[in-house]
Design an enzyme around this catalytic site. Structure first.
Site, short mmCIF file in Angstrom:
data_model
loop_
_atom_site.label_atom_id
_atom_site.label_comp_id
_atom_site.label_asym_id
_atom_site.label_seq_id
_atom_site.Cartn_x
_atom_site.Cartn_y
_atom_site.Cartn_z
CG ASP A 37 2.00 -0.93 10.46
OD1 ASP A 37 0.82 -0.92 10.04
OD2 ASP A 37 2.93 -0.36 9.86
N GLY B 96 0.82 -1.21 0.00
CA GLY B 96 0.00 0.00 0.00
C GLY B 96 0.86 1.26 0.00
NE ARG C 97 -2.31 -6.24 9.16
CZ ARG C 97 -1.27 -5.49 8.85
NH1 ARG C 97 -1.07 -4.33 9.48
NH2 ARG C 97 -0.41 -5.87 7.93
#
Ligand code: S3P
Length: 431
Positions: free
Chosen positions: A319, A91, A350
């Site tokens: 992240d 991305g 996620r």
């Protein structure tokens, strides 16, 4: 890939170069005037995709065995590509390159793998179109066909999401616009672009207000080549930090790790539990904060109430949430994460991946639209679906170290997207 439970982790780890900083180092030095040597360039497949996109635009980039040598072509020196530019799973590659290509006088196509073709690109298309580029897409998703314009029109932009990729996209486009382009940051996101712009001689003016910080770049600014050392990746370190933190008797040292305040919230959260993490030899290298990290294991620190992560901090550990979720299953008081809807549009959904896999391991976890709450649980080995997502694969490998019995990670090879040597390094430090 099969993982068995571990007693402890011990040793020294040299982690690969930071992924976010490596992307920027490659792109900005390609746009700079002069030659750059990038040392400790990230080994990730994502960063290799960025290098190939730049090579596809006529930039001469070679690996000389110790570093990446980039022959900068200047802001207007890119050449029309001979074919589509493949950002693969990345991305960051797609969103930053879209900002670069919007200001070029030629047409180009950015494409990516199945996962990247599902991720939202409207957030970058909208500002770039308002600056004068023409961008075709599949309903706001890749492939993106970009008909660039030089110069672009400067805009004052208020991002639709707290995203460093989006901020960086517009700032990069601003380098090829007439006048000053600005981006308002209501919530601070990682500031590697601003730091590296300054390292390469581009002034990033900041105006603070009640709303946040507005960042300005001028279309007249030029990037001047200057060697770059990339610190080791704190997001990669996080897997080992969590492994060490919850396995009593562990001790891991990791030198030269990026310790940028906009990235280090994961360390603050773990320290808040009482875990012994030391950051020594703090310094700045090429305008980026760096430290040597040491983690000593315990049974998860002393904090016995629920840890809640929500609001502004989310952007600074976005992240690390998959590995923090695994940590949450070992925290005495458990962990709740809210305001993290962005996790649903990463390399996988996620939130779904975390909840599904922790449940498979027997954890008690509740799913919310914007997060989850996990209780301290006795994990049991299970078959884990990485959903092709590198951070899910690596997080659940660490969960496997905590679990009773054997854990099998399906799609473990996706770790190479950010950390190709991950499973070798794990094997080296576990006892
Ligand atoms: C990145 C920014 C973050 C992060 C990604 C890398 C970057 O994405 O999740 O892994 O290098 O700018 P967003 O800025 O879209 O949240």
């Amino acid at each position: 890939m099969k993982i068995s439970s571990a007693v402890t982790v011990r040793g020294d780890l040299i982690l690969p170069g930071d992924k976010s900083i490596s992307h920027r180092a490659a792109i900005f030095s390609a746009l700079a005037e002069g030659r750059t040597r990038i040392s400790n360039f990230g080994t990730s497949a994502d960063c290799a995709a960025t290098v190939r996109c730049l090579q596809g635009l006529g930039v001469n980039i070679v690996w000389d065995g110790t570093g990446l040598l980039v022959n900068g072509v200047g802001k207007r020196g890119l050449r029309p590509p001979g074919g589509d530019l493949d950002c693969e799973n990345s991305g960051t590659t797609m969103r930053l390159m879209a900002g670069v290509l919007a200001g070029q006088d030629f047409e180009s196509v950015l494409t990516g793998d199945e996962s990247l073709q599902k991720r939202p690109m409207k957030r970058v298309i909208d500002p770039l179109v308002s600056m004068g580029a023409a961008i075709g897409s599949k309903d706001g998703r890749a492939p993106l066909s970009i008909k660039g314009k030089s110069p672009l029109k400067a805009i004052n932009y208020e991002p639709s999401a707290a995203s460093a990729q989006l901020k960086s996209c517009v700032l990069l486009a601003g380098l090829n616009a007439e006048g000053e382009t600005s981006v308002l940051e209501k919530t601070q996101t990682r500031d590697h672009t601003e730091r590296m712009f300054k390292w390469l001689g581009v002034d990033v003016r900041e105006e603070k207000s009640d709303e946040g910080v507005r960042l300005f770049v001028s279309g007249d600014a030029k990037l001047t080549a200057r060697d770059i050392f990339v610190p080791s990746d704190l997001s990669s370190a996080a897997f080992f930090i969590v492994a060490a933190a919850f396995l009593d008797g562990s001790e891991l040292s990791m030198p030269n790790v990026g310790f940028n305040p906009s990235r280090k919230a994961v360390v603050d959260v773990l320290k808040g539990l009482g875990i012994d993490i030391t950051a020594s030899n703090k310094r700045e290298v090429c305008n980026e904060p760096v430290a040597d990290l040491t983690v000593k294991g315990s049974d998860g620190g002393g904090k016995s109430d629920l840890t809640v992560l929500s609001g502004e901090v989310i952007a600074n550990l976005i992240d690390e949430i998959p590995i923090l979720a695994v940590a949450g299953s070992q925290m005495k008081g458990g962990l709740e994460v809210r305001d993290a809807r962005e996790l649903r549009i990463k390399e996988s959904d996620r939130i779904d991946a975390i909840v599904e896999n922790l449940r498979r391991m027997g954890a008690s976890i509740e799913e919310f639209d914007d997060g989850f709450r996990v209780e301290r649980s006795h994990l049991k080995g299970a078959v884990i679906d990485s959903f092709g997502d590198h951070r899910i694969a690596m997080s659940f490998a660490v969960a496997g170290l905590f679990a009773e019995g054997e854990t099998e990670i399906i799609g473990a090879e996706s770790a190479a997207v950010s950390f190709p040597a991950f499973f070798d390094e794990i094997a080296r430090v576990i006892y």
